[in-house]
Design a protein around this motif. Structure first.
Motif, PDB file in Angstrom:
ATOM      1  N   GLY A 191       0.822  -1.209   0.000  1.00  0.00           N
ATOM      2  CA  GLY A 191       0.000   0.000   0.000  1.00  0.00           C
ATOM      3  C   GLY A 191       0.855   1.257   0.000  1.00  0.00           C
ATOM      4  O   GLY A 191       0.534   2.242  -0.673  1.00  0.00           O
ATOM      5  N   LEU A 192       1.962   1.240   0.746  1.00  0.00           N
ATOM      6  CA  LEU A 192       2.875   2.375   0.741  1.00  0.00           C
ATOM      7  C   LEU A 192       3.515   2.550  -0.638  1.00  0.00           C
ATOM      8  O   LEU A 192       3.695   3.673  -1.117  1.00  0.00           O
ATOM      9  N   ASP A 193       3.849   1.438  -1.290  1.00  0.00           N
ATOM     10  CA  ASP A 193       4.385   1.520  -2.654  1.00  0.00           C
ATOM     11  C   ASP A 193       3.379   2.198  -3.585  1.00  0.00           C
ATOM     12  O   ASP A 193       3.752   3.013  -4.441  1.00  0.00           O
ATOM     13  N   ALA A 194       2.101   1.850  -3.436  1.00  0.00           N
ATOM     14  CA  ALA A 194       1.064   2.476  -4.266  1.00  0.00           C
ATOM     15  C   ALA A 194       0.955   3.966  -3.962  1.00  0.00           C
ATOM     16  O   ALA A 194       0.762   4.791  -4.870  1.00  0.00           O
ATOM     17  N   ALA A 195       1.085   4.328  -2.677  1.00  0.00           N
ATOM     18  CA  ALA A 195       1.025   5.735  -2.295  1.00  0.00           C
ATOM     19  C   ALA A 195       2.219   6.499  -2.873  1.00  0.00           C
ATOM     20  O   ALA A 195       2.070   7.644  -3.331  1.00  0.00           O
ATOM     21  N   GLU A 196       3.392   5.871  -2.868  1.00  0.00           N
ATOM     22  CA  GLU A 196       4.569   6.520  -3.461  1.00  0.00           C
ATOM     23  C   GLU A 196       4.371   6.708  -4.965  1.00  0.00           C
ATOM     24  O   GLU A 196       4.684   7.778  -5.514  1.00  0.00           O
ATOM     25  N   ARG A 197       3.863   5.690  -5.622  1.00  0.00           N
ATOM     26  CA  ARG A 197       3.619   5.806  -7.061  1.00  0.00           C
ATOM     27  C   ARG A 197       2.639   6.929  -7.355  1.00  0.00           C
ATOM     28  O   ARG A 197       2.850   7.723  -8.279  1.00  0.00           O
ATOM     29  N   PHE A 198       1.572   7.022  -6.552  1.00  0.00           N
ATOM     30  CA  PHE A 198       0.598   8.092  -6.762  1.00  0.00           C
ATOM     31  C   PHE A 198       1.265   9.451  -6.586  1.00  0.00           C
ATOM     32  O   PHE A 198       1.054  10.374  -7.387  1.00  0.00           O
ATOM     33  N   PHE A 199       2.056   9.598  -5.545  1.00  0.00           N
ATOM     34  CA  PHE A 199       2.715  10.880  -5.298  1.00  0.00           C
ATOM     35  C   PHE A 199       3.590  11.269  -6.487  1.00  0.00           C
ATOM     36  O   PHE A 199       3.546  12.407  -6.968  1.00  0.00           O
ATOM     37  N   ARG A 200       4.391  10.333  -6.958  1.00  0.00           N
ATOM     38  CA  ARG A 200       5.332  10.656  -8.027  1.00  0.00           C
ATOM     39  C   ARG A 200       4.610  10.984  -9.333  1.00  0.00           C
ATOM     40  O   ARG A 200       5.092  11.804 -10.117  1.00  0.00           O
ATOM     41  N   PRO A 216      -1.138   7.144   5.942  1.00  0.00           N
ATOM     42  CA  PRO A 216      -1.378   5.890   6.655  1.00  0.00           C
ATOM     43  C   PRO A 216      -2.647   5.994   7.491  1.00  0.00           C
ATOM     44  O   PRO A 216      -3.095   7.095   7.828  1.00  0.00           O
ATOM     45  N   ASP A 217      -3.216   4.862   7.830  1.00  0.00           N
ATOM     46  CA  ASP A 217      -4.537   4.844   8.464  1.00  0.00           C
ATOM     47  C   ASP A 217      -4.485   5.419   9.878  1.00  0.00           C
ATOM     48  O   ASP A 217      -4.764   6.587  10.100  1.00  0.00           O
ATOM     49  N   LEU A 227       5.717   2.418   9.337  1.00  0.00           N
ATOM     50  CA  LEU A 227       5.872   3.810   9.745  1.00  0.00           C
ATOM     51  C   LEU A 227       7.296   4.312   9.505  1.00  0.00           C
ATOM     52  O   LEU A 227       7.503   5.473   9.134  1.00  0.00           O
ATOM     53  N   GLN A 228       8.289   3.461   9.709  1.00  0.00           N
ATOM     54  CA  GLN A 228       9.665   3.862   9.438  1.00  0.00           C
ATOM     55  C   GLN A 228       9.855   4.176   7.956  1.00  0.00           C
ATOM     56  O   GLN A 228      10.504   5.167   7.596  1.00  0.00           O
ATOM     57  N   ARG A 229       9.298   3.336   7.086  1.00  0.00           N
ATOM     58  CA  ARG A 229       9.421   3.594   5.651  1.00  0.00           C
ATOM     59  C   ARG A 229       8.621   4.835   5.257  1.00  0.00           C
ATOM     60  O   ARG A 229       9.010   5.573   4.363  1.00  0.00           O
ATOM     61  N   THR A 230       7.509   5.071   5.930  1.00  0.00           N
ATOM     62  CA  THR A 230       6.735   6.291   5.680  1.00  0.00           C
ATOM     63  C   THR A 230       7.557   7.522   6.030  1.00  0.00           C
ATOM     64  O   THR A 230       7.594   8.504   5.277  1.00  0.00           O
ATOM     65  N   ALA A 231       8.232   7.495   7.179  1.00  0.00           N
ATOM     66  CA  ALA A 231       9.050   8.624   7.602  1.00  0.00           C
ATOM     67  C   ALA A 231      10.170   8.894   6.601  1.00  0.00           C
ATOM     68  O   ALA A 231      10.430  10.049   6.226  1.00  0.00           O
ATOM     69  N   ALA A 232      10.821   7.836   6.150  1.00  0.00           N
ATOM     70  CA  ALA A 232      11.919   8.002   5.197  1.00  0.00           C
ATOM     71  C   ALA A 232      11.412   8.548   3.866  1.00  0.00           C
ATOM     72  O   ALA A 232      12.047   9.426   3.257  1.00  0.00           O
ATOM     73  N   LEU A 233      10.268   8.055   3.412  1.00  0.00           N
ATOM     74  CA  LEU A 233       9.720   8.504   2.139  1.00  0.00           C
ATOM     75  C   LEU A 233       9.240   9.949   2.233  1.00  0.00           C
ATOM     76  O   LEU A 233       9.408  10.733   1.290  1.00  0.00           O
ATOM     77  N   SER A 234       8.658  10.317   3.359  1.00  0.00           N
ATOM     78  CA  SER A 234       8.234  11.701   3.550  1.00  0.00           C
ATOM     79  C   SER A 234       9.421  12.644   3.445  1.00  0.00           C
ATOM     80  O   SER A 234       9.340  13.714   2.825  1.00  0.00           O
ATOM     81  N   LEU A 237      10.564  12.772  -0.333  1.00  0.00           N
ATOM     82  CA  LEU A 237       9.648  13.454  -1.239  1.00  0.00           C
ATOM     83  C   LEU A 237       9.212  14.824  -0.742  1.00  0.00           C
ATOM     84  O   LEU A 237       8.524  15.546  -1.477  1.00  0.00           O
ATOM     85  N   ALA A 238       9.598  15.173   0.482  1.00  0.00           N
ATOM     86  CA  ALA A 238       9.067  16.382   1.137  1.00  0.00           C
ATOM     87  C   ALA A 238       7.542  16.345   1.146  1.00  0.00           C
ATOM     88  O   ALA A 238       6.867  17.338   0.879  1.00  0.00           O
ATOM     89  N   ALA A 239       7.011  15.168   1.483  1.00  0.00           N
ATOM     90  CA  ALA A 239       5.569  14.933   1.438  1.00  0.00           C
ATOM     91  C   ALA A 239       4.965  15.070   2.830  1.00  0.00           C
ATOM     92  O   ALA A 239       5.533  14.567   3.809  1.00  0.00           O
ATOM     93  N   PRO A 240       3.803  15.729   2.937  1.00  0.00           N
ATOM     94  CA  PRO A 240       3.111  15.738   4.230  1.00  0.00           C
ATOM     95  C   PRO A 240       2.642  14.331   4.597  1.00  0.00           C
ATOM     96  O   PRO A 240       2.325  13.522   3.722  1.00  0.00           O
ATOM     97  N   VAL A 241       2.627  14.064   5.889  1.00  0.00           N
ATOM     98  CA  VAL A 241       2.139  12.779   6.411  1.00  0.00           C
ATOM     99  C   VAL A 241       1.009  13.066   7.382  1.00  0.00           C
ATOM    100  O   VAL A 241       1.188  13.814   8.348  1.00  0.00           O
TER     101      VAL A 241
END
Length: 500
Positions: A191-200, A216-217, A227-234, A237-241
Motif C-alpha cells: 500500500g505504501l508503494d502504491a502511495a509513493e507511485r501516486f505521489f510521483r 497511513p490509516d 511507519l519507518q518507511r513512511t518517515a523516510a519517504l516523507s 519526497l518532502a511529502a506531508p504525512v
C-alpha cells in the motif's frame, strides 16, 4: 502569450491579510489576475476586465479542511444506536475468517468522493485532505481508485491533497467481545508503494490543484516497519504525512502495549513528528510533555470538535495547547462538511472545558481553518487574501435573517452561520460555485444516487456483525416508524429522486 484576465470582486466586508494577521476591510475589493491575487483593499487603481459585486457579503480566504470527509458518512448510523461494535462497524472474527470484501463497486467508491467533494465546495472549503472509513473495505485504498479521484477533484475545481490510505493491520472483534489485531505487513508495504507511485505521478498535476500526501490509516494499525518507511519517504519526497493518533483511550493503551511508548513518544521515536506531520486528533495525550513534543517538532494537530462531541469527548483545552505553541488546523471528519459549525462548537466546547472565555477566541478557530491549515501544509500562499497568494476565495452571504443584526460579520457567521451561507467559491482563480450551485453538478441526481448507495452500505453492516443479523435490526430511528421497514420503503423518503 495573452495576459491573464483581471477580475475584481467587491463585497461589504473583505478579510484581508496584512503580512501577520487577518484584517477586515469595509466595502473592500479583491482583484484576481489568473490564479493569483493581485490586490486586496479599496480603490484598485488599475484596469479590470470584469467587476463582480457580491453586495452584503463577506469575502474571505477559502477554508482548509485537513480531515475532510470523502465518504458517505456512516457515523450518523451510530447516533443513539448503542455499542457500534454490535452493528457491523467493526470486523467480527467470523467476517475476517470468511474473507473481507468490498461493500462498493469501483464506480461507487469514486462516486462517494464526487458527492463529498461537492459538499466541501458547497460549504466554503477550497483545500481538502480527505478521509474515508476502512471498515467496509476489503483492505485499504488503491492507486487506480485515487487516479480517478484526482480527476474528480480537478473536474470540480477542488484543491486536494490526495493519496491512497494504507495500513498493515485491522482490529477485529472476537466472539467474547474483546479486540484483537489482524496483521498483514506485506499488504501494508504494498500500500505504501502504491502511495509513493501516486505521489510521483500526480503531485502537482492538474495545474497544481492536486498534491500528493502520505496517508497511513491510524497509529495502531501500522507496524513499525511501515511507519519507518513512511518517515523516510516523507523526507525524500518532502511529502506531508497525516496520521490519526491520540483519539481514544483504547488506542493509547494498545500502542503502549504493542510499542512500549505512548503514541506521540512513539511517533517521535520513529522520526514522524516534524513540520510535515499532520495529526488528527490529539485529544488523549501525556500532559505537557506531549505538548512540548508537538511544539518543538513543529507538528500540527487537526482539531475536529463536532465528531468527538457527539460521543461526549473533547479536547481538554484548545487554549492550553495553543499557549504551548501547538499549531492547529481544522477538520470536519464527519457529516455535515461545515467548518463554521466546527468553529462554533469548538469555541463553545473550549469555553466549557476552560471554565471561561479568556483562553480561546472566535478568531482562534477561524485562524485554525485558514492560516493554521496553511502552516500545516507548509503553504504561505493559502489561507489568506494577500497579493501573490492563490486566488482561493469564499463568499458568505450576510443577508440571512438567521445571522441577526451585524456588527462583526465574522462573529455573526461563527455564532449563527451555516456552511450553505457560502454563495460563491473561487479556487485557483476559477469560479467553481456561483449562487450556491457547484459548476456542472445536478444536485438532485447526486443526492438520489447517494441515497441509493447509502442504503446498500446499511445492508452491508450485517455481513460484518456476528451471526449476520437482519440489517434492519441494527439501526433504530430516533422516533419508531409506525409501520415495518420493507425493501420497497427502506427509509422515510426518497423524495429527492429525480423523475425517471
Amino acid at each position: 502569450m495573452t495576459a491573464p484576465r483581471r477580475i475584481g470582486l467587491k463585497a461589504s466586508c473583505v478579510v484581508g491579510f496584512d503580512g501577520s494577521r487577518h484584517v477586515l476591510w469595509r466595502d473592500g475589493e479583491v482583484v484576481i489576475e489568473g490564479a493569483r491575487i493581485l490586490f486586496v483593499g479599496r480603490g484598485f487603481p488599475g484596469p479590470v476586465d470584469q467587476w463582480i459585486d457580491y453586495g452584503n457579503a463577506l469575502l474571505g480566504p477559502g477554508f482548509i479542511d485537513l480531515d475532510a470527509l470523502g465518504d458517505l458518512d456512516s457515523t450518523v448510523l451510530t447516533l443513539d444506536n448503542g455499542d457500534e461494535r454490535d452493528m457491523g462497524r467493526m470486523w467480527s472474527a467470523e467476517y475476517l475468517a470468511k474473507g473481507p470484501r468490498e461493500s462498493y463497486s469501483f464506480d461507487e467508491e469514486v462516486f462517494k468522493y464526487r458527492y463529498a467533494f461537492t459538499q466541501l465546495i458547497r460549504n466554503g472549503i477550497t483545500t481538502a485532505m480527505p478521509i474515508t472509513s476502512m471498515y467496509y473495505r476489503e483492505w485499504a485504498e488503491t492507486f487506480d481508485e485515487f487516479a480517478a479521484v484526482a480527476g474528480v477533484a480537478a473536474e470540480l475545481g477542488l484543491r486536494a491533497y490526495l493519496g491512497p490510505c494504507y495500513m498493515s493491520g485491522m482490529q477485529y472483534l472476537r466472539a467474547d467481545g474483546t479486540l484483537a489485531e489482524h496483521w498483514d505487513e506485506p499488504r501494508g508495504l504494498a500500500g505504501l508503494d502504491a502511495a509513493e507511485r501516486f505521489f510521483r505521478e500526480f503531485d502537482g498535476s492538474h495545474g497544481g490543484l492536486i498534491r500528493g500526501a502520505l496517508l497511513p490509516d491510524r497509529i495502531q494499525t501500522c507496524t513499525p516497519a511501515l511507519l519507518q518507511r513512511t518517515a523516510a519517504l516523507s523526507c525524500e519526497l518532502a511529502a506531508p504525512v497525516r496520521l490519526h493518533c491520540c483519539q481514544g483511550p483504547g488506542e493509547v493503551k494498545r500502542v503502549k502495549r504493542l510499542r512500549g511508548l505512548a503514541p506521540l513518544a512513539w511517533l517521535e521515536h520513529l522520526e514522524l513528528l516534524g513540520p510535515r506531520s499532520v495529526l488528527p486528533h490529539g485529544i488523549y495525550i501525556e500532559g505537557d510533555d506531549d505538548l512540548a513534543r508537538l511544539a518543538e517538532n513543529g507538528s500540527s494537530l487537526v482539531h475536529c470538535p463536532v465528531v468527538f462531541a457527539r460521543d461526549g469527548e473533547a479536547l481538554d483545552s484548545f487554549g492550553r495547547y495553543r499557549a504551548h505553541g501547538v499549531n492547529f488546523a481544522l477538520g470536519t471528519d464527519t457529516w455535515p462538511a461545515d467548518l463554521l459549525d466546527n468553529m462554533r462548537q469548538g469555541l463553545n466546547i473550549a469555553r466549557l472545558k476552560e471554565g471561561g472565555s479568556a483562553q480561546t477566541s472566535a478568531l482562534d478557530l477561524y485562524n485554525a481553518a485558514t492560516l493554521g491549515g496553511a502552516k500545516a501544509l507548509g503553504r504561505d500562499d493559502l489561507g489568506r487574501l494577500a497579493p501573490g497568494a492563490c486566488a482561493d476565495i469564499t463568499v458568505f452571504s450576510l443577508a440571512g435573517m438567521h445571522l441577526g443584526p451585524l456588527f462583526d460579520p465574522l462573529k455573526n457567521l461563527i455564532l449563527a452561520g451555516r456552511g450553505d451561507d457560502c454563495i460563491a467559491s473561487w479556487i485557483d482563480g476559477r469560479c467553481v460555485m456561483h449562487d450556491g450551485q457547484v459548476n456542472g453538478v445536478d444536485y438532485a441526481s447526486l443526492q438520489h444516487q447517494a441515497q441509493q448507495q447509502f442504503h446498500a452500505l446499511m445492508r452491508s453492516h450485517a455481513t460484518r456483525a456476528f451471526g449476520q443479523p437482519d440489517w434492519r435490526s441494527l439501526f433504530q430511528p430516533a422516533i419508531p416508524f409506525a409501520d415495518a421497514w420493507s425493501e420497497a420503503r427502506p427509509l422515510c423518503t426518497l423524495a429527492s429522486a429525480p423523475d425517471q
